[in-house]
Design an enzyme around this catalytic site. Structure first.
Site, short mmCIF file in Angstrom:
data_model
loop_
_atom_site.label_atom_id
_atom_site.label_comp_id
_atom_site.label_asym_id
_atom_site.label_seq_id
_atom_site.Cartn_x
_atom_site.Cartn_y
_atom_site.Cartn_z
N HIS A 157 0.86 -1.13 0.13
CA HIS A 157 -0.17 -0.13 -0.04
C HIS A 157 0.85 1.40 -0.12
CE1 HIS A 157 0.91 -0.06 4.35
NE2 HIS A 157 0.77 1.24 4.37
C1 UD1 Z 1 -2.02 5.39 6.23
C2 UD1 Z 1 -0.61 6.00 6.60
C3 UD1 Z 1 0.23 4.70 6.76
C4 UD1 Z 1 -0.24 3.51 7.15
C5 UD1 Z 1 -1.42 3.13 6.51
C6 UD1 Z 1 -2.18 2.00 6.70
C7 UD1 Z 1 -0.08 8.33 6.54
C8 UD1 Z 1 0.78 9.48 5.76
N1 UD1 Z 1 -0.19 7.10 6.11
O1 UD1 Z 1 -1.69 5.33 4.60
O2 UD1 Z 1 1.48 5.23 7.47
O3 UD1 Z 1 0.76 2.37 6.89
O4 UD1 Z 1 -2.37 4.30 6.67
O5 UD1 Z 1 -3.37 1.67 6.05
O6 UD1 Z 1 -0.94 8.71 7.64
N2 UD1 Z 1 -9.07 4.93 2.13
C9 UD1 Z 1 -10.34 4.44 2.14
N3 UD1 Z 1 -10.86 3.93 3.38
C10 UD1 Z 1 -10.40 4.29 4.48
C11 UD1 Z 1 -9.03 4.95 4.52
C12 UD1 Z 1 -8.62 5.29 3.34
O7 UD1 Z 1 -11.08 4.14 1.06
O8 UD1 Z 1 -10.86 3.77 5.49
C13 UD1 Z 1 -8.60 5.40 0.89
C14 UD1 Z 1 -8.73 6.84 0.32
O9 UD1 Z 1 -9.12 6.94 -1.10
C15 UD1 Z 1 -7.50 7.45 0.67
C16 UD1 Z 1 -6.67 6.43 0.57
O10 UD1 Z 1 -7.05 5.40 1.03
O11 UD1 Z 1 -7.31 8.63 0.06
C17 UD1 Z 1 -5.30 6.72 1.13
O12 UD1 Z 1 -5.65 6.52 2.64
P1 UD1 Z 1 -4.60 7.60 3.74
O13 UD1 Z 1 -5.21 7.64 5.02
O14 UD1 Z 1 -4.59 9.09 3.17
O15 UD1 Z 1 -3.49 6.71 3.65
P2 UD1 Z 1 -3.03 5.43 3.67
O16 UD1 Z 1 -2.44 5.21 2.39
O17 UD1 Z 1 -4.00 4.32 4.17
#
Ligand code: UD1
Length: 364
Positions: free
Chosen positions: A207
């Site tokens: 991821h």
């Molecule tokens: C975040 C953390 C990362 C951790 C990861 C675990 C930061 C910078 N990164 O990254 O360190 O390893 O979480 O998962 O904080 N999304 C959903 N549903 C959710 C959450 C996210 O669909 O419940 C999608 C959204 O499109 C979002 C993307 O995933 O834009 C990324 O989510 P985000 O929280 O920005 O960062 P992660 O890549 O999950």
């Protein structure tokens, strides 16, 4: 004394659960002790958040900021604005943050600007890679925090080198491992997805923006995984970010049609740990999984150029291979050929990190 405990994203929940529990035990004899759980809402899907609360027995958050997704600045800014209101209203003595996600840094900056003390759990980890958003979050959090709880002596050394005062650094062990040891037996008895046989499959997680946001890197990684999957089935609980990129790059349908790579939805804590425990190896770019596999004794092949958790390579079962397909395949084939190192468990990864943290906080 009043504490606000912050959790925002999936890898935070297993770190906060044993700390809440250790506080609860003290509350039985200390009615003056107030502890509130704040969920920032960075992760909001039930598979990324609610299911972890259920599996780990974490009570519903007292406060949910509901910030949701967005760019880094949007997400960080929204957490700061919402958390500032909470801090002004609640006036805690301490804010406790865990890990390295955007919520960790945002709440630290907010609390410090209001003159509230901050404790950081999992301080001092460094990948020395400023292209990782988590590295920026770690540096900002640690430079501001008043108490820095570390998971290993390498983290202590990193903090000392950065000039952090000795009295702020407290080596306590790993709260993620507290949770793992507590739930290991339940995880082991979770049913495996249909058709999988103990030790005869590999687990894949992917991821990191550095891996999944580039079509070229993602294609290269899946090229290597495809070849490994000709020798052992691969189960792939896919993160929402990765699914979105696979669709965007037109890779999703082909992957879904591959028999030997089984793409499934994100799993909650117990089924995921159970899956790892029964697997032959894990291929990942996660941070926490490097630590969990070390304690479980499962070979872990980390597809990143660096790790903020080098102790898992020095003592544990972790092999750092980057994204070169030849190195990924060669590491996987040597595991399949039985060349597996017996890992040692790092000092203080003994299930007692959270009580040490709470004892130290209450002694302030
Ligand atoms: C975040 C953390 C990362 C951790 C990861 C675990 C930061 C910078 N990164 O990254 O360190 O390893 O979480 O998962 O904080 N999304 C959903 N549903 C959710 C959450 C996210 O669909 O419940 C999608 C959204 O499109 C979002 C993307 O995933 O834009 C990324 O989510 P985000 O929280 O920005 O960062 P992660 O890549 O999950």
């Amino acid at each position: 004394m009043k504490f606000l405990l912050v959790a925002g994203a999936r890898p935070n929940f297993m770190k906060i659960a044993p700390i809440l529990e250790a506080f609860r035990q003290h509350q039985e004899t200390r009615p003056d002790l107030k502890v509130q759980l704040v969920h920032t809402g960075q992760h909001y899907d039930s598979k990324m958040s609610d299911s972890f609360f259920e599996d780990l027995g974490i009570p519903d958050p007292d406060i949910n900021l509901g910030v949701g997704s967005g760019s880094h600045a949007q997400q960080t800014g929204r957490v700061m604005i919402a958390f500032e209101e909470v801090c002004v209203k609640e006036r805690p003595d301490w804010v406790l943050v865990v890990g390295d996600v955007n919520s960790t840094m945002a709440c630290t900056i907010t609390a410090k600007k209001l003159g509230i003390r901050v404790a950081h759990v999992e301080a001092g980890l460094r990948s020395f890679d400023m292209t990782m958003p988590e590295e920026i979050n770690r540096l900002c959090t640690d430079v501001l925090a008043d108490l820095l709880f570390t998971t290993d002596p390498i983290a202590d050394r990193n903090l000392r080198r950065e000039g952090v005062a000795e009295e702020k650094i407290c080596f306590v062990g790993n709260t993620m491992i507290d949770t793992l040891l507590r739930h290991r037996d339940r995880a082991w008895s979770m049913p495996l997805p249909e058709g999988l046989v103990d030790r005869e499959f590999a687990v894949l997680t992917l991821h990191r923006p550095g891996n999944v946001d580039s079509c070229e890197t993602l294609t290269t990684i899946f090229g290597a995984i495809g070849e490994i999957a000709r020798h052992i089935p691969v189960v792939f609980p896919a993160h929402p970010r990765t699914i979105a990129r696979l669709k965007e790059f037109g890779l999703f349908d082909a992957l879904q049609n591959q028999q030997s790579i089984r793409m499934v939805e994100p799993l909650s804590y117990l089924p995921f740990v159970g899956l790892v425990m029964h697997s032959r190896m894990v291929l990942t770019d996660s941070g926490g999984i490097q630590e969990e596999t070390t304690v479980l004794g499962i070979p872990c092949i980390t597809m990143r150029p660096n790790t903020e958790r080098p102790i898992t390579c020095e003592l544990g079962s972790n092999i750092l291979v980057g994204t070169d397909p030849e190195r990924i395949k060669s590491a996987a084939f040597s595991v399949l050929n039985g060349s597996v190192r017996e890992p040692a468990i790092p000092e203080k990864w003994d299930g007692q990190a959270a009580p040490r943290i709470v004892d130290r906080l209450l002694a302030q």
